[in-house]
Design an enzyme around this catalytic site. Structure first.
Site, short mmCIF file in Angstrom:
data_model
loop_
_atom_site.label_atom_id
_atom_site.label_comp_id
_atom_site.label_asym_id
_atom_site.label_seq_id
_atom_site.Cartn_x
_atom_site.Cartn_y
_atom_site.Cartn_z
CB ALA A 61 -0.91 -0.01 1.23
NE ARG B 60 -1.80 1.55 5.61
CZ ARG B 60 -2.71 0.96 4.87
NH1 ARG B 60 -3.13 1.57 3.76
NH2 ARG B 60 -3.20 -0.23 5.18
CE1 TYR B 61 1.84 -0.14 6.60
CE2 TYR B 61 0.50 -1.11 4.84
CZ TYR B 61 0.67 -0.75 6.17
OH TYR B 61 -0.33 -1.01 7.07
CB ILE B 62 6.11 1.68 -1.06
CG1 ILE B 62 4.84 2.30 -1.66
CG2 ILE B 62 5.94 0.17 -0.90
CD1 ILE B 62 4.49 1.75 -3.04
#
Length: 868
Positions: A126, A128-130
């Site tokens: 997602a 928000r994680y990368i």
């Protein structure tokens, strides 16, 4: 009066109604206008890239937003999406997908975290994680505010670039795919280094030819690429190697496929019976590896061809290079796109140089003004000035003697800047340092002017700098090859059995209680001959009616030029028995053809299909009631020529025939089968493509000597595959030939010479005839008779080079293939060259009538011929 008023009112109402009707737009017109607006918007603003920078609008806005956020550190992709939404009005999902797509291309964006895998089809994490940031290449090549044309964003609050000033053929490097309304584009990615070299060649007015390079590797045939235009085609194949224990290893996958999809296609082909495998395992980690375990009895070579024919191991890609130029879609070749991008780069470099030239000239001008202002103490003239206008006028007057030396007029703005010089700077002014700074600026100005005057050379140097700086690690991944055409019917696994009911006239694979004919596949064509002389080709099915009284049925191979039919038939019109030899190379499926001349009551008395064109001897028995003296005789089909299927044939006998029987199989009418080897595709053929290997009969084999020092015997089946890059020598195997070679022994650190004959007869197995050490390597090898070897070595105290020539048979006798051989030389060998003795030239001589001519061999002197 009332009637007149009423009439006037009605007339007024009618006129108003007419006006309203004239302003009404029918629904069809609205649809047409709205549809065209929508179509234009999708084409220009969403799906098709601009030729200038190679970006779709969403990609361009992402790059602009990332540049605004750039501080050298990674940013959460979720934040980048939020920043981009100020410019892109289509929501976060489309922006997020576009960012991932750019990041996976590994050119403009540096990534951190799980960004998915284009090889396996795994999705990224997602947003928000990368994290992501602009690459150094992007910062160098994509941005320059001074040369960027700007426009207002969709809500009018901010400015965004019309196009980014990209100084590189980015469109071709990244590739792009998009579907608009009634229009699509598909530009394939090309190799980074090759594009730069091609741009340099464009600037040098050299011919340019570029081909795509896919991040998934594999092999590609670009023979029908058509320079990327509509209608072109690329065939892309996975790299398949033979592993151990009857396994195949798929190392690279075709562009546009995934390992998951590829495995699914293999399983599907196996379930349909097109191929026969035991198991498929995905071992993909850092590198792609799909392991395919073969079923027992399956040929690896045929299975590889079947994988290409029936699975996603081979895909066809149709390019369609469409780009936006001047707000209109254009279909161009990739060469034209490259030339336009290269020219755009030259223009951008020219603009940057001109901007820099202007900046330098302004800096030099003001530095000169500053020096004059301070050294000539003009600042003191303004001490007595009472008004601002007087200050400006006094400075302007003080500069009058120096104005001719400037390239432009001195403006009030220049004078105002002089008044802003601080007293501290005036007091510490160093004339020498000022002159030195101006000298450096003047040198740079001369360099800029030189570059402008030689802009092509400057652009070439720019591209070479890009190649040196960013080209490492971006070598071509896709191997360019020419593919052979694989016929699906040839490589399809025999997943069905053919049965026949001769009396009732049925064939098929669902008739398991009837006569078994042969194994076949469910895509084969079947040829059927009936007693009445009619034959036809039909597509196999569970049960097909082809006509009663079947005498021959077999799998039909189109254009098989070696299959010959030997036939004898009764011509009902004349009562004669005719014989003919014919071929069936191509026919129309389900159409009736006739072996006889077509007279009603004609019938076939004898028919044989010979796969290698063999003639044969038949025994003919005439009717006992015939008036022929000889009622039993033999006939040899070798007396007949092979003709077309419509030929009537020759008369065998005019008397009634009781029976015809096969007696003896003769020799092939075609002689040996001539086989060629096409090194470009690593395949054998009979189409005269490549190098003639030889004429083959029966159990003849092919000898392959590999560069790793091994040899292998192979059959001459056309389905065999050879890795040409690994082959040192390929020829028809002759057990009497002597193999002469020199190899370097990795253990002894010296060269050995060796001569041997092939003693093994195992087919499709490699035998290593040099030492097994990984440092060992084959230097030269030949099967020529009486070869020679030229050796250069160092000898003596001065270590001077000497050259000697030896016959191989002087260096060593013929020994076993496992023998180590003899040391080539006691000295340090620096060069080895194989020499093949020249064949003696024929001496031409004019002979007189009656003169004896000596035709003797070297060891004979009694063979003579006299010309009369």
């Amino acid at each position: 009066m009332k009637e007149n008023e009423e009439n006037n009112e009605e007339q007024h109402k009618n006129e108003e109604g007419k006006e309203k009707l004239t302003n009404v737009i029918p629904v069809s017109g609205m649809y047409e206008n709205w549809f065209l607006d929508y179509a234009s918007y999708v084409i220009l603003e969403r799906a098709v890239p601009a030729n200038e920078d190679g970006f779709k609008p969403v990609q361009r806005r992402i790059m602009h937003a990332m540049k605004e956020m750039d501080d050298g550190r990674f940013n959460k992709v979720a934040n980048i999406i939020g920043q981009t939404m100020q410019y892109h009005p289509h929501g976060d999902a489309s922006i997020g997908d576009a960012i991932v797509n750019l990041g996976q291309k590994d050119l403009l964006i540096e990534t951190q975290g799980n960004w998915g895998d284009i090889r396996t089809g795994d999705r990224s994490a997602a947003p928000r994680y990368i994290e992501a940031r602009l690459s150094k290449f992007a910062l160098d090549v994509v941005f320059n505010p001074q040369t960027t044309d700007w426009q207002l964003s969709y809500d009018g609050r901010k400015k965004e670039p019309v196009t980014l000033p990209v100084k590189f053929p980015l469109l071709l490097a990244q590739g792009v795919e998009g579907i608009a309304v009634g229009l699509s584009t598909k530009i394939l990615p090309h190799n980074f280094c090759e594009l730069i070299e091609a741009s340099i060649n464009v600037l040098k007015n050299k011919k340019v030819e570029i081909y795509p390079d896919f991040p998934t590797g594999g092999m590609a045939d670009f023979s029908e690429y058509n320079d990327g235009l509509r209608g072109g085609k690329i065939r892309v194949r996975a790299k398949i190697e033979e592993g151990e224990k009857r396994t195949l290893l798929i190392k690279d996958i075709p562009f546009g496929t995934t390992t998951t999809g590829l495995i699914d296609s293999i399983i599907k082909a196996n379930d349909k019976g097109k191929i026969k495998i035991k198991k498929v395992t995905d071992n993909t980690a850092k590198d792609v590896e799909i392991e395919v375990q073969l079923a027992s009895g399956q040929s690896p070579d045929i299975t590889i061809d079947a994988l290409y024919a029936f699975t996603d191991c081979e895909v066809s890609i149709s390019p369609n290079a469409c780009v936006i130029i001047d707000d209109k879609p254009h279909f161009l070749t990739v060469s034209e796109i490259l030339k336009r991008n290269t020219q755009d780069t030259v223009e951008l470099l020219t603009r940057e140089l001109e901007i820099r030239k202007g900046e330098l000239m302004e800096k030099i001008l003001f530095s000169s003004l500053e020096k004059i202002f301070i050294e000539n103490r003009i600042y003191r003239d303004i001490e007595e000035a009472e008004t601002w206008e007087d200050v400006i006028n006094r400075i302007d007057k003080g500069l009058d003697p120096f104005k001719p030396q400037f390239y432009r007029e001195i403006t009030e703005e220049d004078i105002v800047r002089l008044t802003e010089i601080k007293i501290k700077r005036i007091s510490k002014f160093d004339s020498f340092k000022a002159d030195e700074a101006m000298r450096k600026m003047e040198e740079e100005l001369k360099e800029v002017e030189h570059n402008l005057a030689n802009i092509t050379d400057f652009a070439i140097a720019y591209f070479k700098k890009l190649l040196d700086k960013y080209g490492k690690g971006r070598e071509r991944k896709t191997e360019i090859k020419n593919f052979d055409t694989i016929t699906a019917a040839t490589v399809a696994a025999n997943n069905q059995k053919l049965y026949v009911n001769r009396a009732e006239g049925f064939i098929g694979y669902g008739m398991k209680k009837d006569e078994f004919v042969t194994d076949c596949s469910d895509i084969d064509d079947i040829i059927v001959f009936r007693r009445d002389g009619i034959y036809k080709v039909v597509r196999i099915d569970e049960k097909v009616f082809v006509g009663k009284d079947i005498i021959h049925v077999a799998v039909f191979n189109k254009n098989d030029e070696r299959l010959v039919y030997n036939a004898a038939y009764l011509d009902a019109k004349t009562g004669r028995t005719m014989v003919k030899r014919f071929q069936v190379l191509s026919v129309t499926r389900d159409r009736d053809y006739d072996v006889t001349k077509g007279a009603k009551g004609s019938k076939v008395l004898y028919l044989a299909a010979r796969p290698n064109g063999e003639a044969e001897v038949i025994n003919v028995k005439l009717s006992n009631s015939s008036r022929a003296r000889v009622k039993v005789f033999d006939y040899d089909f070798a007396e007949l020529e092979i003709k077309g299927r419509g030929a009537g044939g020759n008369i065998l006998t005019k008397y009634p025939v009781k029976k015809i029987e096969f007696k003896l199989l003769g020799e092939s009418s075609f002689g040996g089968l001539k086989i060629w080897y096409d090194s470009s595709v690593g395949r054998l053929n009979t189409d005269e493509r490549g190098e003639l290997i030889g004429s083959f009969h029966g159990d003849d084999n092919i000898l392959v000597i590999n560069k790793d020092g091994s040899y292998e015997l192979s059959s001459y089946e056309l389905t065999n595959r050879f890795e040409n890059e690994k082959i040192e020598l390929i020829e028809k195997f002759d057990p009497n030939k002597v193999i002469s070679c020199v190899y370097y022994d990795g253990v002894a650190k010296t060269y050995y010479v060796k001569r041997f004959q092939i003693e093994t007869r195992t087919v499709n197995k490699q035998f290593l005839f040099i030492s097994e050490h990984r440092g060992s390597k084959l230097e030269v090898v030949t099967t020529e008779k009486d070869p020679q070897l030229e050796i250069v070595y160092k000898k003596g105290k001065g270590r001077e080079k000497e050259t000697s020539i030896y016959d191989f048979d002087m260096l060593i006798d013929v020994k076993g293939w496992k023998a180590q051989g003899n040391k080539l030389s006691q000295y340090d060998v620096t060069k080895i060259k194989l020499l093949t003795p020249e064949k003696p030239k024929e001496q031409k001589k004019d002979f007189k009538v009656g003169e004896s001519v000596d035709l003797s061999l070297p060891d004979k002197d009694d063979d003579q011929i006299t010309l009369f």
